[in-house]
Design an enzyme around this catalytic site. Structure first.
Site, PDB file in Angstrom:
ATOM      1  N   CYS A 151     -35.249 -90.680  16.398  1.00 14.73           N
ATOM      2  CA  CYS A 151     -35.068 -91.867  17.249  1.00 14.73           C
ATOM      3  C   CYS A 151     -36.404 -92.546  17.524  1.00 14.73           C
ATOM      4  CB  CYS A 151     -34.438 -91.469  18.578  1.00 14.73           C
ATOM      5  SG  CYS A 151     -32.687 -91.101  18.400  1.00 14.73           S
ATOM      6  N   ASP A 341     -33.058 -86.999  27.940  1.00 12.33           N
ATOM      7  CA  ASP A 341     -31.887 -87.445  27.149  1.00 12.33           C
ATOM      8  C   ASP A 341     -30.708 -87.805  28.029  1.00 12.33           C
ATOM      9  OD1 ASP A 341     -32.570 -84.720  24.892  1.00 12.33           O
ATOM     10  OD2 ASP A 341     -33.461 -86.710  25.031  1.00 12.33           O
TER      11      ASP A 341
HETATM   12  C1  EPZ Z   1     -36.655 -82.602  21.345  1.00 11.03           C
HETATM   13  O1  EPZ Z   1     -37.505 -83.549  20.726  1.00 11.03           O
HETATM   14  C2  EPZ Z   1     -35.254 -83.193  21.241  1.00 11.03           C
HETATM   15  N1  EPZ Z   1     -34.930 -83.407  19.837  1.00 11.03           N
HETATM   16  C3  EPZ Z   1     -35.209 -84.524  21.991  1.00 11.03           C
HETATM   17  O2  EPZ Z   1     -33.858 -84.975  21.957  1.00 11.03           O
HETATM   18  C4  EPZ Z   1     -35.604 -84.283  23.458  1.00 11.03           C
HETATM   19  O3  EPZ Z   1     -35.628 -85.519  24.112  1.00 11.03           O
HETATM   20  C5  EPZ Z   1     -36.991 -83.625  23.506  1.00 11.03           C
HETATM   21  O4  EPZ Z   1     -36.987 -82.414  22.730  1.00 11.03           O
HETATM   22  C6  EPZ Z   1     -37.411 -83.287  24.927  1.00 11.03           C
HETATM   23  O5  EPZ Z   1     -36.465 -82.430  25.507  1.00 11.03           O
HETATM   24  C7  EPZ Z   1     -34.577 -82.357  19.083  1.00 11.03           C
HETATM   25  O6  EPZ Z   1     -34.544 -81.225  19.530  1.00 11.03           O
HETATM   26  C8  EPZ Z   1     -34.223 -82.659  17.646  1.00 11.03           C
HETATM   27  P1  EPZ Z   1     -41.042 -82.767  22.371  1.00 11.03           P
HETATM   28  P2  EPZ Z   1     -39.041 -83.141  20.378  1.00 11.03           P
HETATM   29  O7  EPZ Z   1     -41.850 -82.189  21.268  1.00 11.03           O
HETATM   30  O8  EPZ Z   1     -39.108 -81.698  20.041  1.00 11.03           O
HETATM   31  C9  EPZ Z   1     -45.060 -85.253  22.680  1.00 11.03           C
HETATM   32  C10 EPZ Z   1     -32.093 -86.456  21.490  1.00 11.03           C
HETATM   33  O9  EPZ Z   1     -31.760 -87.557  21.969  1.00 11.03           O
HETATM   34  N2  EPZ Z   1     -45.532 -84.502  21.508  1.00 11.03           N
HETATM   35  O10 EPZ Z   1     -40.677 -81.923  23.544  1.00 11.03           O
HETATM   36  O11 EPZ Z   1     -39.557 -84.115  19.394  1.00 11.03           O
HETATM   37  C11 EPZ Z   1     -43.942 -86.229  22.307  1.00 11.03           C
HETATM   38  O12 EPZ Z   1     -44.481 -87.411  21.778  1.00 11.03           O
HETATM   39  C12 EPZ Z   1     -33.556 -86.168  21.202  1.00 11.03           C
HETATM   40  O13 EPZ Z   1     -31.303 -85.513  21.211  1.00 11.03           O
HETATM   41  C13 EPZ Z   1     -46.855 -84.671  21.078  1.00 11.03           C
HETATM   42  O14 EPZ Z   1     -47.618 -85.445  21.669  1.00 11.03           O
HETATM   43  O15 EPZ Z   1     -39.713 -83.401  21.796  1.00 11.03           O
HETATM   44  C14 EPZ Z   1     -43.265 -86.457  23.624  1.00 11.03           C
HETATM   45  O16 EPZ Z   1     -44.009 -87.396  24.374  1.00 11.03           O
HETATM   46  C15 EPZ Z   1     -34.470 -87.344  21.558  1.00 11.03           C
HETATM   47  N3  EPZ Z   1     -47.273 -83.986  19.978  1.00 11.03           N
HETATM   48  C16 EPZ Z   1     -43.376 -85.085  24.304  1.00 11.03           C
HETATM   49  O17 EPZ Z   1     -44.421 -84.385  23.632  1.00 11.03           O
HETATM   50  C17 EPZ Z   1     -46.454 -83.119  19.316  1.00 11.03           C
HETATM   51  O18 EPZ Z   1     -46.915 -82.499  18.325  1.00 11.03           O
HETATM   52  C18 EPZ Z   1     -42.097 -84.273  24.224  1.00 11.03           C
HETATM   53  O19 EPZ Z   1     -41.795 -84.088  22.871  1.00 11.03           O
HETATM   54  C19 EPZ Z   1     -45.130 -82.958  19.765  1.00 11.03           C
HETATM   55  C20 EPZ Z   1     -44.690 -83.651  20.864  1.00 11.03           C
END
Ligand code: EPZ
Length: 469
Positions: A151, A341
């Protein structure tokens, strides 16, 4: 070319890309059209069956790569994100079969290198490929990861993932196609502290550490229920993992892992979405499969907004008790806070609440884009690009925060809108269901990424709509 012309070209490319993503996602699950025409004003009433979580099932499928025998995953939702991961696993030689609806058998015994082009064709629609790194490094000594999709709700960097893989001894080479990761000296346990409790980065560490030599200590880990369910799966496979209450996880690497049999945790995001749909449409929806423990924070906010719920053995009933909804102040957060979410469908309900509500988004830097279409439909929503000051939270404040201020109640009227992302898209469906008049919601396929059989569910709940090609 003048900047305005150039930005128009860029916008139109992005619009077309999104439309293509939506069409492909819909086709993967047999969706018959790209646009839904909704005649609003009818309360949603009835039962929906919520099965396994998109954000667990897709990771559990990747975990099967680590086993030396087949794995069986149950309660798998029929969503396009699962289809994408199935195709990717097959590209690596994993046999993926479905002996019955909702059950996947994943046999990794013939895992082998994939053709990069095949993975590249799939990766654009998902973030899951990055989680293949650890298992592929253990099985093949190499992983080729193309640029990721997912997304468009922010930059979606993977720096935490790559830093973690380097800590295990992996070598990361960036190329124009994506990244090539090798582990010339094998993978060894490491002490890793995440800058932010990232769900994906935590999964990256878990899927790599379980077969690395030695002990890994992971600090500032994500502890979402889907993470704990993945830990349960890995433990079933033979992994040795224990968690401390302060977001610290220890993993003692082992030589061999076997296949698992596991019923996926229910989809909290889908459950919360249908609960918000009941509020928005003045309806009454029994969400079969929903469980209280994993939804505690959502239920508190739901009640404060004026919604009613009743916890049963096999699900939770959500309904609008009549009268005015109440404004609430919400800050999204890591678990056990209010999930990022959950905010999109809830915001639609808050447009109908009396007073001024605030939703402060602290996880992603661009997750309020969807509110523009709600304003077109009559909502009063102001997005503050720099967020709001807040007193206490679990993770330090980051510069990317935004806040939406919703003033209600404002009657919603029909509009023609284009779905921008998965959760924003669901919020458009329920806004159109509550709006006066007939709305056309396009890019429908994006909903198929995370909401199983949503067209049938809308029919079962009495919605008045048609799907058009
Ligand atoms: C997971 O995404 C979920 N997706 C997301 O759901 C969910 O919103 C999110 O976790 C938070 O709970 C899946 O599991 C497929 P993060 P993820 O790494 O793992 C930053 C939905 O609608 N970050 O916890 O990508 C990132 O930019 C989706 O089902 C870095 O900076 O989320 C964000 O600001 C949307 N560097 C924050 O951390 C990295 O290497 C949280 O991201 C990784 C992340």
């Amino acid at each position: 070319m003048p900047a305005t012309e150039r930005s128009k070209v860029v916008d139109s490319i992005a619009t077309n890309d999104l439309a293509n993503d939506a069409r492909k996602a819909g086709e993967r699950v047999g969706l018959t059209g790209d646009t839904i025409v909704i005649r609003g004003g009818k309360p949603l009433r009835g039962t929906v069956d919520v099965r396994g979580a998109k954000n667990l099932a897709t990771k559990a499928m990747v975990a099967a790569l680590l086993g030396e025998t087949p794995s069986i995953l149950q309660d798998v939702p029929a969503i396009s994100d699962v289809q994408i991961v199935s195709r990717m696993l097959e590209a690596y030689g994993v046999a993926v079969t479905s002996p019955e609806d909702g059950v996947l058998v994943l046999d990794p015994v013939n895992v082998a290198r994939a053709h990069f082009a095949e993975i590249d064709a799939l990766a654009g629609s998902s973030r899951i490929p990055i989680l293949f790194c650890g298992p592929l490094l253990h099985s093949l000594g190499e992983a080729l990861i193309p640029d990721l999709g997912g997304c468009r709700i922010g930059d979606r960097p993977i720096d935490f993932h790559l830093d973690a893989l380097r800590a295990f001894g992996a070598v990361v080479d960036k190329s124009y196609e994506g990244i090539r990761i090798t582990a010339p000296d094998g993978l060894s346990g490491a002490n890793i502290e995440l800058p932010y409790p990232s769900v994906g980065a935590t999964e990256q560490v878990l899927l790599t550490a379980v077969r690395a030599s030695g002990v890994t200590e992971l600090k500032n880990a994500a502890i979402e229920p889907e993470i704990m369910d993945l830990i349960a799966i890995l433990q079933k496979m033979g992994a040795i993992i224990w968690t401390e209450p302060n977001r610290t996880i220890f993993i003692e690497g082992v030589e061999h892992l076997k296949g698992y049999t596991h019923r996926a945790i229910f989809d909290r995001n889908e459950a919360a979405s249908w609960a918000s749909a009941a509020l928005v449409t003045g309806g009454d929806i029994f969400v079969k499969g929903a469980k209280q423990l994993e939804l505690m924070t959502f239920l508190n906010v739901y009640r404060k907004a004026g919604g009613e719920f009743e916890v049963a053995e096999d699900g939770i009933r959500f309904w609008h008790p009549g009268g005015a909804l109440k404004a609430v102040q919400v800050e999204t957060d890591v678990h056990p806070g209010f999930m990022t979410d959950w905010q999109q469908p809830l915001i639609v309900a808050l447009t109908q609440a009396e007073g001024i509500s605030t939703v402060h988004e602290t996880v992603y830097e661009n997750r309020f884009g969807f509110t523009e279409a709600l304003v077109e439909m009559g909502a009063n929503i102001v997005v503050h690009q720099d967020g709001l000051e807040s007193l206490t939270r679990r993770v330090p404040r980051r510069k990317l925060e935004q806040a939406a201020v919703i003033t209600g109640p404002t009657p919603l009227h029909a509009a023609d809108v284009r779905i921008p992302d998965l959760r924003g898209g669901f919020s458009y469906l329920i806004a159109a269901l509550a709006a006066e008049g007939t709305s056309r919601v396009s890019n429908l396929g994006l909903i198929s990424r995370g909401y199983e059989h949503f067209v049938d569910k809308l029919t079962d709940l009495g919605a008045d709509f048609t799907v058009e090609a």
